[in-house]
Design an enzyme around this catalytic site. Structure first.
Site, PDB file in Angstrom:
ATOM      1  N   VAL A 137       0.715  -1.363   0.033  1.00 50.05           N
ATOM      2  CA  VAL A 137      -0.008  -0.038   0.023  1.00 50.05           C
ATOM      3  C   VAL A 137       0.806   1.134   0.046  1.00 50.05           C
ATOM      4  O   VAL A 137       0.538   2.255  -0.685  1.00 50.05           O
ATOM      5  CB  VAL A 137      -0.915   0.077   1.298  1.00 50.05           C
ATOM      6  CG1 VAL A 137      -1.802   1.235   1.521  1.00 50.05           C
ATOM      7  CG2 VAL A 137      -2.092  -1.080   1.062  1.00 50.05           C
ATOM      8  N   ALA A 138       2.072   1.311   0.854  1.00 51.71           N
ATOM      9  CA  ALA A 138       2.732   2.480   0.786  1.00 51.71           C
ATOM     10  C   ALA A 138       3.475   2.501  -0.360  1.00 51.71           C
ATOM     11  O   ALA A 138       3.624   3.876  -0.893  1.00 51.71           O
ATOM     12  CB  ALA A 138       3.954   2.217   2.062  1.00 51.71           C
ATOM     13  N   GLU A 140      -1.831   5.343  -5.102  1.00 52.57           N
ATOM     14  CA  GLU A 140      -3.336   5.076  -5.584  1.00 52.57           C
ATOM     15  C   GLU A 140      -3.805   6.050  -6.318  1.00 52.57           C
ATOM     16  O   GLU A 140      -4.790   5.879  -6.996  1.00 52.57           O
ATOM     17  CB  GLU A 140      -4.073   4.579  -4.523  1.00 52.57           C
ATOM     18  CG  GLU A 140      -3.628   2.981  -4.040  1.00 52.57           C
ATOM     19  CD  GLU A 140      -2.500   3.023  -2.820  1.00 52.57           C
ATOM     20  OE1 GLU A 140      -2.424   2.067  -2.255  1.00 52.57           O
ATOM     21  OE2 GLU A 140      -2.069   4.370  -2.414  1.00 52.57           O
ATOM     22  N   ASP A 185      -2.145  19.739 -43.796  1.00 53.04           N
ATOM     23  CA  ASP A 185      -2.810  19.954 -45.424  1.00 53.04           C
ATOM     24  C   ASP A 185      -2.729  21.399 -45.762  1.00 53.04           C
ATOM     25  O   ASP A 185      -2.688  22.309 -44.749  1.00 53.04           O
ATOM     26  CB  ASP A 185      -4.082  19.187 -45.268  1.00 53.04           C
ATOM     27  CG  ASP A 185      -4.683  19.401 -46.599  1.00 53.04           C
ATOM     28  OD1 ASP A 185      -4.030  19.061 -47.544  1.00 53.04           O
ATOM     29  OD2 ASP A 185      -6.028  19.666 -46.962  1.00 53.04           O
ATOM     30  N   ASN A 233      -2.817   8.055   0.908  1.00 52.30           N
ATOM     31  CA  ASN A 233      -2.678   7.945  -0.833  1.00 52.30           C
ATOM     32  C   ASN A 233      -3.733   8.023  -1.435  1.00 52.30           C
ATOM     33  O   ASN A 233      -3.675   8.471  -2.411  1.00 52.30           O
ATOM     34  CB  ASN A 233      -2.019   6.469  -0.848  1.00 52.30           C
ATOM     35  CG  ASN A 233      -0.786   6.151  -0.385  1.00 52.30           C
ATOM     36  OD1 ASN A 233       0.041   7.047   0.033  1.00 52.30           O
ATOM     37  ND2 ASN A 233      -0.166   4.763  -0.724  1.00 52.30           N
TER      38      ASN A 233
END
Length: 833
Positions: free
Chosen positions: A263-264, A268, A310, A662
């Site tokens: 998780v660290a 996220e 173009d 996070n």
């Protein structure tokens, strides 16, 4: 009627339809929905997040699992919606083909669905028809087609009878008509030579269905960072597991340690921040009349090193206009020249109405040949109205233009019945044809041809106008020459200059003749007399087909360039899709071109591309700020956990603490950073190197240094509370958790610029950052005030005095970062002296 003109017998047509199949563009089988969904989960960062979901669910941490799943699902939904562009482009291309066609079969006229046209059918063509297949012209009565969308040629193309095979560039095949083009005038018949995917339009369709690498520079850089994070995560989790095993930790404790480290390690909130940053950029661009169809294209524009464009309708107005007049007697005779030309026109101009536009051109609507409409507009500007000519000098006879005659003539008499004046013949056409009919051709023809050659060398289409008497069209008196062209847009000229200042090359790719293309390039400032010949060839590519344009784009990309392609015609669509960023000129673009594009410029203003490039550069810079900010926080959390494991101490932060950081406290400042106001010189610097990584040596040094400083502060508070002050574990964790959160929030101010201090960039220029930091601090402190949140997060009760000390300590990281900038500025100043 000859057998060839009778057309096929009905039974033979039916047999060929069965043998060759229908006259339609083959549709690429759509990608199954399940495969599109799976494709959204191939990013390394997404795989890391999915691994975190599985681990969290396995240990019963459903809160973490649900939160991360929502982020992954949002990203997948956005990606899924973007996968259908190629299918929509093909559908739009098929819609361009004629729904019905008029044929001659067995000597009878029939109207049949276009899909039932077969090779050998005789098409009966008239103005307004859409050609149902590629065909060889059998008869032509002033037959002309509009092929601009297919070839880039802005003028209608006159068609003539062809006996045998025809080779050469598409724009020069005067004996053929092509599927999807429109009949601009006249009538004729043509025998079908190719249907469906064998047509020129079908070959463009083949180019559109080719697989291409749709990944953007940002996506590739993020994939590199994600792979690095995956390696770091695995290594650190292994280290913690090894340290735990040496200490004799049980498997449940080891699993919890692994979850905490995973998780660290994973940022996220990064996917959500990037998606929101691109979406906000899309909204800002929409306010500037730039519609973004694919989010990632916003950032990619910031990496652009070459703009391929173009000519017709993009660099030029797409509307023919009179650019130059020449008469033997000088300016005094220009009125007579335009009067004579207007008297010899079949087109009809609508009522005058000045319209807005970068060229301040009149926008009268009209019907008929575009060249004649341009003449009538120039005549109207001199006070000459076609209606007055018809009223004063009514038509008596006319001889229409044809490829064989290469001229048109009109005989007019007087509206006054009492007039004894002879009828007057006005004639306009090819210069060499008029020159040989002048009464003093031996004297006048050399100068006339020299003037015409000079005008043609400057990219003008030149018509000669003369006056005479009689039906033999001889002994004419020259009125003068009219030079016409599709004029360049003034804003396009400014855009090319602006792109050059921003370090971005502009390459013109057109189906026009090289002389015309070079003349327009000079007017636009794309090339000049000092431009080396090899550079001219690289900057101006003429007589290109759809396949050529696509190959040019691919060659530039293979050479390491990041390419933006703009255009409006069908022949531009494959190149637009093949480019890193495809832009369609919205007002004039065909539907297939819009569908193949990433971005649509709704007002056909090329300068909007510069606005988009500026926005892309700003977004990239701000995303880099946010990534460095988030990763420095993640790395500090990893190091804090690793140091605790190495010292045999309980983990300072629980998995839910890390997820809170996070998903809540870090992403909010990250969002404020990605909308940070841009520097004023963002377009005065060259584009970044396409091979430059998202995180270079400087960024990694900032991440590592910041992580170490924050580790010292966060773990220092934890160690003091648990080991030196003898506080309970729950209180030590509460102090460490709050210190980490507050220090990460406050240090966000230092990440607004890697070099300049907060007061130098303007503390009040990003009030949103101050607001989210304040709100996040309130949310963090609120966790300690409610029994429910204290229990959920495993927190103790902190006094306001302890909270005040923690907040004061949390100023250390941001202060160190700002002081390091001061030292760096002093060093740069000293070196500059």
């Amino acid at each position: 009627m000859t057998p060839a003109n009778r057309g096929l017998a009905p039974d033979e047509a039916a047999a060929r339809l069965t043998r060759d199949g229908p006259n339609e563009l083959r549709q690429r089988p759509p990608t199954p929905a399940w495969r599109v969904v799976v494709r959204q989960f191939e990013s390394p960062l997404v795989l890391i997040l999915l691994a975190a979901v599985v681990i969290s669910a396995a240990v019963g941490d459903l809160t973490d699992a649900v939160a991360i799943t929502v982020i992954v699902a949002l990203n997948a939904i956005i990606g899924f919606a973007q996968e259908r562009r190629a299918e929509r482009a093909m559908a739009a291309l098929r819609a361009m083909t004629a729904p019905r066609a008029t044929l001659r079969r067995g000597g009878e006229l029939l109207a049949v669905p276009a899909r039932e046209v077969v090779v050998g059918d005789v098409l009966v063509l008239q103005a307004g028809d859409v050609v149902a297949a590629d065909a060889r012209v059998l008869t032509s009565n002033a037959l002309a087609t509009n092929e601009a969308a297919l070839t880039g040629e802005s003028l209608p193309v006159a068609k003539q009878r062809r006996e045998g095979p025809e080779a050469g560039d598409l724009a020069e095949r005067r004996g053929s008509v092509f599927m999807g083009t429109a009949i601009a005038g006249g009538t004729g018949e043509a025998v079908v030579e190719a249907i469906g995917m064998a047509t020129e339009l079908g070959q463009i369709a083949e180019l559109l269905v080719e697989d291409s690498d749709d990944s953007t520079p940002l996506q590739r850089r993020l994939a590199t960072v994600s792979r690095m994070l995956l390696v770091v995560c695995v290594v650190l989790v292994a280290c913690v597991a090894g340290l735990g095993a040496l200490r004799g930790m049980g498997w449940e404790e080891l699993l919890m340690a692994s979850v905490s480290m995973a998780v660290a390690a994973v940022p996220e909130g990064l996917l959500a921040i990037i998606t929101i940053a691109l979406a906000l950029g899309m909204q800002r661009m929409a306010a500037r009349q730039v519609l973004v169809r694919r989010l990632a294209a916003v950032e990619t524009l910031g990496s652009v090193t070459v703009i391929c464009t173009d000519k017709t309708g993009t660099l030029t107005t797409g509307i023919m206009s009179v650019r130059e007049l020449w008469t033997p007697e000088g300016e005094a005779s220009e009125h007579a020249l335009l009067y004579g030309a207007a008297a010899c026109c079949d087109a009809e101009l609508g009522a005058a109405s000045s319209g807005p536009g970068d060229d301040e051109a009149e926008t009268e609507a009209g019907t008929g040949d575009t060249t004649e409409l341009a003449i009538l507009r120039a005549a109207r500007a001199r006070g000459i109205e076609q209606a007055e000519i018809d009223r004063e000098r009514p038509r008596l006879a006319e001889a229409p233009f044809s490829p064989e005659r290469r001229r048109m003539s009109v005989t007019r008499g007087s509206a006054d019945p009492a007039s004894s004046s002879a009828p007057t013949l006005w004639i306009k056409g090819a210069v060499e044809v008029i020159a040989e009919r002048l009464h003093d051709r031996e004297r006048a023809a050399p100068e006339l041809l020299a003037r015409a050659e000079d005008m043609a060398a400057r990219g003008l289409r030149v018509l000669a106008v003369a006056i005479g008497e009689g039906e033999d069209e001889q002994e004419l008196e020259l009125l003068g020459l009219i030079g016409l062209a599709d004029p360049p847009r003034e804003l396009a000229r400014q855009a090319i200059a602006g792109a050059r200042a921003a370090g971005v090359r502009t390459v013109m790719i057109t189906g026009d003749h090289p002389v015309t293309a070079a003349a327009i390039a000079r007017e636009l400032g794309l090339i000049d007399a000092s431009t080396p010949a090899e550079d001219r060839e690289g900057l101006v590519r003429a007589r290109t087909t759809a396949a050529h344009k696509t190959e040019i784009v691919k060659e530039l990309r293979e050479a390491g360039e990041v390419v933006a392609m703009t255009g409006d015609g069908v022949n531009d669509a494959p190149a637009i899709r093949a480019a890193d960023v495809g832009l369609a000129m919205g007002k004039t673009a065909t539907e297939v071109t819009r569908e193949a594009s990433d971005i649509v410029l709704t007002d056909d203003d090329l300068s909007k591309v510069l606005d988009a490039i500026r926005e892309g550069r700003v977004i990239y810079q701000n995303i880099k700020k946010a990534v460095v900010y988030l990763l420095s926080g993640n790395f500090s959390e990893l190091v804090i956990m690793l140091v605790a494991a190495a010292m045999g101490m309980p983990f300072p932060l629980l998995p839910l603490h890390l997820l809170w950081i996070n998903l809540v406290t870090e992403p909010l400042p990250g969002l404020a950073l990605v909308v940070d106001p841009p520097d004023d010189d963002v377009l005065r610097s060259p584009p970044r190197d396409p091979d430059e990584p998202l995180l270079g040596g400087r960024e990694w040094s900032i991440i590592v240094a910041t992580a170490l400083v924050q580790t010292v502060v966060g773990f220092g508070v934890y160690y003091w509370a648990l080991e030196l002050d003898g506080r309970p574990l729950v209180e030590a964790r509460s102090l460490a958790f709050t210190t980490v959160v507050c220090s990460e929030l406050l240090r966000s101010f230092a990440f607004r610029s890697p070099r300049r201090l907060l007061w130098q960039i303007g503390a009040l220029r990003n009030l949103g950052l101050a607001a989210v930091v304040g709100v996040s601090l309130v949310l963090q402190l609120a966790l300690f005030q409610l029994p429910l949140t204290r229990e959920l997060f495993g927190l103790g009760v902190l006094s306001w005095a302890e909270i005040g000390v923690v907040v004061a300590i949390s100023f250390i990281p941001v202060s160190v970062l700002e002081l390091s900038k001061v030292v760096a500025q002093v060093i740069r100043w000293a070196r500059a002296r």
